[in-house]
Design a protein around this motif. Structure first.
Motif, PDB file in Angstrom:
ATOM      1  N   THR A 145      -6.891   8.712   4.990  1.00 48.19           N
ATOM      2  CA  THR A 145      -5.925   7.767   4.439  1.00 48.19           C
ATOM      3  C   THR A 145      -5.020   8.523   3.478  1.00 48.19           C
ATOM      4  OG1 THR A 145      -7.565   5.992   4.570  1.00 48.19           O
ATOM      5  CG2 THR A 145      -5.636   5.595   3.176  1.00 48.19           C
ATOM      6  N   ALA A 146      -3.719   8.415   3.672  1.00 51.32           N
ATOM      7  CA  ALA A 146      -2.739   9.018   2.774  1.00 51.32           C
ATOM      8  C   ALA A 146      -1.966   7.879   2.109  1.00 51.32           C
ATOM      9  CB  ALA A 146      -1.786   9.927   3.539  1.00 51.32           C
ATOM     10  N   ILE A 147      -1.969   7.883   0.797  1.00 54.48           N
ATOM     11  CA  ILE A 147      -1.261   6.862   0.014  1.00 54.48           C
ATOM     12  C   ILE A 147      -0.248   7.605  -0.856  1.00 54.48           C
ATOM     13  CG2 ILE A 147      -1.479   5.017  -1.697  1.00 54.48           C
ATOM     14  CD1 ILE A 147      -4.432   4.763  -0.832  1.00 54.48           C
ATOM     15  N   PHE A 148       1.001   7.157  -0.820  1.00 54.47           N
ATOM     16  CA  PHE A 148       2.022   7.834  -1.601  1.00 54.47           C
ATOM     17  C   PHE A 148       3.194   6.902  -1.870  1.00 54.47           C
ATOM     18  CE2 PHE A 148       2.187   9.010   2.898  1.00 54.47           C
ATOM     19  CZ  PHE A 148       3.457   8.611   3.282  1.00 54.47           C
ATOM     20  N   THR A 149       4.019   7.289  -2.826  1.00 50.79           N
ATOM     21  CA  THR A 149       5.267   6.560  -3.051  1.00 50.79           C
ATOM     22  C   THR A 149       6.298   7.126  -2.082  1.00 50.79           C
ATOM     23  OG1 THR A 149       5.922   8.086  -4.808  1.00 50.79           O
ATOM     24  CG2 THR A 149       4.816   6.042  -5.478  1.00 50.79           C
ATOM     25  N   GLN A 150       7.155   6.255  -1.598  1.00 48.80           N
ATOM     26  CA  GLN A 150       8.169   6.665  -0.637  1.00 48.80           C
ATOM     27  C   GLN A 150       9.507   6.073  -1.039  1.00 48.80           C
ATOM     28  OE1 GLN A 150       7.516   6.375   3.753  1.00 48.80           O
ATOM     29  NE2 GLN A 150       9.103   4.818   3.561  1.00 48.80           N
ATOM     30  N   GLU A 151      10.501   6.925  -1.073  1.00 47.18           N
ATOM     31  CA  GLU A 151      11.871   6.475  -1.291  1.00 47.18           C
ATOM     32  C   GLU A 151      12.647   6.797  -0.022  1.00 47.18           C
ATOM     33  OE1 GLU A 151      15.585   6.989  -4.424  1.00 47.18           O
ATOM     34  OE2 GLU A 151      13.880   8.347  -4.542  1.00 47.18           O
ATOM     35  N   TYR A 152      13.205   5.761   0.591  1.00 47.06           N
ATOM     36  CA  TYR A 152      13.965   5.894   1.837  1.00 47.06           C
ATOM     37  C   TYR A 152      15.421   5.572   1.538  1.00 47.06           C
ATOM     38  CZ  TYR A 152      15.673   4.754   6.515  1.00 47.06           C
ATOM     39  OH  TYR A 152      16.396   4.712   7.680  1.00 47.06           O
ATOM     40  N   MET A 153      16.320   6.447   2.012  1.00 47.81           N
ATOM     41  CA  MET A 153      17.752   6.234   1.812  1.00 47.81           C
ATOM     42  C   MET A 153      18.497   6.551   3.106  1.00 47.81           C
ATOM     43  SD  MET A 153      17.704   8.375  -1.717  1.00 47.81           S
ATOM     44  CE  MET A 153      16.407   9.373  -1.012  1.00 47.81           C
ATOM     45  N   SER A 154      19.404   5.671   3.473  1.00 52.04           N
ATOM     46  CA  SER A 154      20.287   5.921   4.616  1.00 52.04           C
ATOM     47  C   SER A 154      21.693   5.491   4.221  1.00 52.04           C
ATOM     48  CB  SER A 154      19.794   5.161   5.844  1.00 52.04           C
ATOM     49  OG  SER A 154      19.969   3.773   5.653  1.00 52.04           O
ATOM     50  N   ASP A 155      22.585   5.473   5.192  1.00 50.60           N
ATOM     51  CA  ASP A 155      23.981   5.114   4.914  1.00 50.60           C
ATOM     52  C   ASP A 155      24.099   3.767   4.207  1.00 50.60           C
ATOM     53  OD1 ASP A 155      23.871   7.143   6.756  1.00 50.60           O
ATOM     54  OD2 ASP A 155      25.443   6.358   8.036  1.00 50.60           O
ATOM     55  N   SER A 156      23.313   2.795   4.646  1.00 55.35           N
ATOM     56  CA  SER A 156      23.507   1.443   4.121  1.00 55.35           C
ATOM     57  C   SER A 156      22.217   0.751   3.701  1.00 55.35           C
ATOM     58  CB  SER A 156      24.208   0.587   5.185  1.00 55.35           C
ATOM     59  OG  SER A 156      23.409   0.524   6.348  1.00 55.35           O
ATOM     60  N   PHE A 157      21.128   1.495   3.631  1.00 57.30           N
ATOM     61  CA  PHE A 157      19.859   0.865   3.262  1.00 57.30           C
ATOM     62  C   PHE A 157      19.062   1.812   2.383  1.00 57.30           C
ATOM     63  CE2 PHE A 157      15.349  -0.108   4.068  1.00 57.30           C
ATOM     64  CZ  PHE A 157      15.333  -1.436   3.674  1.00 57.30           C
TER      65      PHE A 157
ATOM     66  N   SER B 160      15.204   1.828   0.083  1.00 54.83           N
ATOM     67  CA  SER B 160      14.001   1.125  -0.363  1.00 54.83           C
ATOM     68  C   SER B 160      13.047   2.119  -1.014  1.00 54.83           C
ATOM     69  CB  SER B 160      13.300   0.430   0.810  1.00 54.83           C
ATOM     70  OG  SER B 160      12.678   1.370   1.654  1.00 54.83           O
ATOM     71  N   THR B 161      12.251   1.596  -1.919  1.00 57.23           N
ATOM     72  CA  THR B 161      11.227   2.382  -2.595  1.00 57.23           C
ATOM     73  C   THR B 161       9.963   1.551  -2.606  1.00 57.23           C
ATOM     74  OG1 THR B 161      12.883   3.412  -4.010  1.00 57.23           O
ATOM     75  CG2 THR B 161      10.605   3.543  -4.754  1.00 57.23           C
ATOM     76  N   GLY B 162       8.847   2.194  -2.314  1.00 59.70           N
ATOM     77  CA  GLY B 162       7.596   1.453  -2.328  1.00 59.70           C
ATOM     78  C   GLY B 162       6.402   2.339  -2.101  1.00 59.70           C
ATOM     79  N   LEU B 163       5.281   1.703  -1.977  1.00 57.88           N
ATOM     80  CA  LEU B 163       4.024   2.386  -1.716  1.00 57.88           C
ATOM     81  C   LEU B 163       3.800   2.431  -0.211  1.00 57.88           C
ATOM     82  CD1 LEU B 163       1.602   3.553  -3.336  1.00 57.88           C
ATOM     83  CD2 LEU B 163       0.471   1.380  -2.921  1.00 57.88           C
ATOM     84  N   LYS B 164       3.471   3.591   0.308  1.00 59.40           N
ATOM     85  CA  LYS B 164       3.251   3.769   1.747  1.00 59.40           C
ATOM     86  C   LYS B 164       1.801   4.182   1.957  1.00 59.40           C
ATOM     87  CE  LYS B 164       5.206   4.802   5.912  1.00 59.40           C
ATOM     88  NZ  LYS B 164       6.281   4.102   6.566  1.00 59.40           N
ATOM     89  N   VAL B 165       1.181   3.600   2.976  1.00 60.47           N
ATOM     90  CA  VAL B 165      -0.171   3.972   3.378  1.00 60.47           C
ATOM     91  C   VAL B 165      -0.124   4.315   4.854  1.00 60.47           C
ATOM     92  CG1 VAL B 165      -2.569   3.215   3.617  1.00 60.47           C
ATOM     93  CG2 VAL B 165      -1.202   2.372   1.698  1.00 60.47           C
ATOM     94  N   ILE B 166      -0.568   5.516   5.200  1.00 62.58           N
ATOM     95  CA  ILE B 166      -0.696   5.881   6.612  1.00 62.58           C
ATOM     96  C   ILE B 166      -2.126   6.356   6.845  1.00 62.58           C
ATOM     97  CG2 ILE B 166       1.736   6.369   7.066  1.00 62.58           C
ATOM     98  CD1 ILE B 166       1.145   9.328   6.818  1.00 62.58           C
ATOM     99  N   TYR B 167      -2.592   6.083   8.045  1.00 56.73           N
ATOM    100  CA  TYR B 167      -3.942   6.471   8.437  1.00 56.73           C
ATOM    101  C   TYR B 167      -3.820   7.537   9.516  1.00 56.73           C
ATOM    102  CZ  TYR B 167      -5.012   2.118   6.069  1.00 56.73           C
ATOM    103  OH  TYR B 167      -5.107   1.110   5.137  1.00 56.73           O
ATOM    104  N   LEU B 168      -4.556   8.628   9.347  1.00 58.28           N
ATOM    105  CA  LEU B 168      -4.488   9.744  10.271  1.00 58.28           C
ATOM    106  C   LEU B 168      -5.817   9.915  10.999  1.00 58.28           C
ATOM    107  CD1 LEU B 168      -2.808  12.316   7.844  1.00 58.28           C
ATOM    108  CD2 LEU B 168      -1.674  10.797   9.457  1.00 58.28           C
ATOM    109  N   THR B 169      -5.720  10.216  12.288  1.00 57.99           N
ATOM    110  CA  THR B 169      -6.907  10.521  13.084  1.00 57.99           C
ATOM    111  C   THR B 169      -6.700  11.903  13.710  1.00 57.99           C
ATOM    112  OG1 THR B 169      -5.991   9.493  15.067  1.00 57.99           O
ATOM    113  CG2 THR B 169      -7.363   8.110  13.671  1.00 57.99           C
ATOM    114  N   ARG B 170      -7.773  12.420  14.268  1.00 57.03           N
ATOM    115  CA  ARG B 170      -7.699  13.677  15.011  1.00 57.03           C
ATOM    116  C   ARG B 170      -7.937  13.392  16.477  1.00 57.03           C
ATOM    117  NH1 ARG B 170      -7.319  18.299  12.237  1.00 57.03           N
ATOM    118  NH2 ARG B 170      -8.076  18.160  10.124  1.00 57.03           N
TER     119      ARG B 170
END
Length: 188
Positions: free
Chosen positions: A156-168, A170-180
């Motif tokens: 489990t990877a938990i981190f803050t994420q800031e996403y920026m594009s031309d017109s959008f 957002s900032t928030g907490l992101k959780v991704i789950y990784l498998t092998r």
């Protein structure tokens, strides 16, 4: 009196728990105003004596502290842990760079064919990212405070994420789950 001094709610069942067929809800970590018996009446919660909850609470940070319940802890050597952490951090950074590149096939190579988000499966996610890559001229993604946890073959990877594009933006907490899969990390 059932919860002692206070209680901490958990995210059980989280996304992965539900995918693994687990059910239930309202599982908390809480204190007790009476001594714990051999078989506590906590309705499935994790109950501690109040003085123990006070000690543990000093280490709890909202949306950052994992609560992992296992029968047995299997310890790994420091070098194994550091090697795996380095591999996972490199994977996450390569995923971030692929996202920014807007090269959808490269970006999707980080995902398991069994990928599922709350609303999309692998093919729906790929189509959504393809549309966004065509719409935006640039995408910037910044990650911070990456924390990693491993249990039952899942990272489990938990981190803050800031996403920026031309017109959008957002900032928030992101959780991704990784498998092998075949010795390759993939986003579950």
């Amino acid at each position: 009196s059932k919860y002692g001094l206070w209680a901490f709610t958990t995210d059980y069942p989280n996304f992965v728990d539900r995918r693994r067929g687990k059910s239930g809800d309202g599982i908390w970590l809480h204190g007790r105003d009476k001594p714990l018996l051999e078989k506590p009446d906590s309705n499935g919660c994790i109950a501690l004596e109040n003085q123990d909850l006070i000690k543990v609470s000093r280490y709890i940070r909202l949306q950052a502290t994992p609560l992992i319940v296992v029968d047995k802890i299997v310890w790994a050597s420091r070098s194994v842990i550091m090697d795996e952490e380095r591999e996972v951090r490199q994977f996450i950074e390569a995923w971030r760079q692929a996202w920014e590149s807007r090269e959808v096939d490269r970006y999707m190579s980080f995902y398991s064919p069994n990928f599922q988000s709350s609303w999309h499966d692998y093919s729906q996610w790929k189509e959504k990212k393809r549309r966004l890559a065509q719409r935006y001229r640039h995408i910037r993604v910044r990650l911070g405070n990456v924390q990693l946890y491993r249990q039952d073959g899942l990272i489990t990877a938990i981190f803050t994420q800031e996403y920026m594009s031309d017109s959008f933006r957002s900032t928030g907490l992101k959780v991704i789950y990784l498998t092998r899969s075949h010795q390759k990390l993939q986003i579950y």
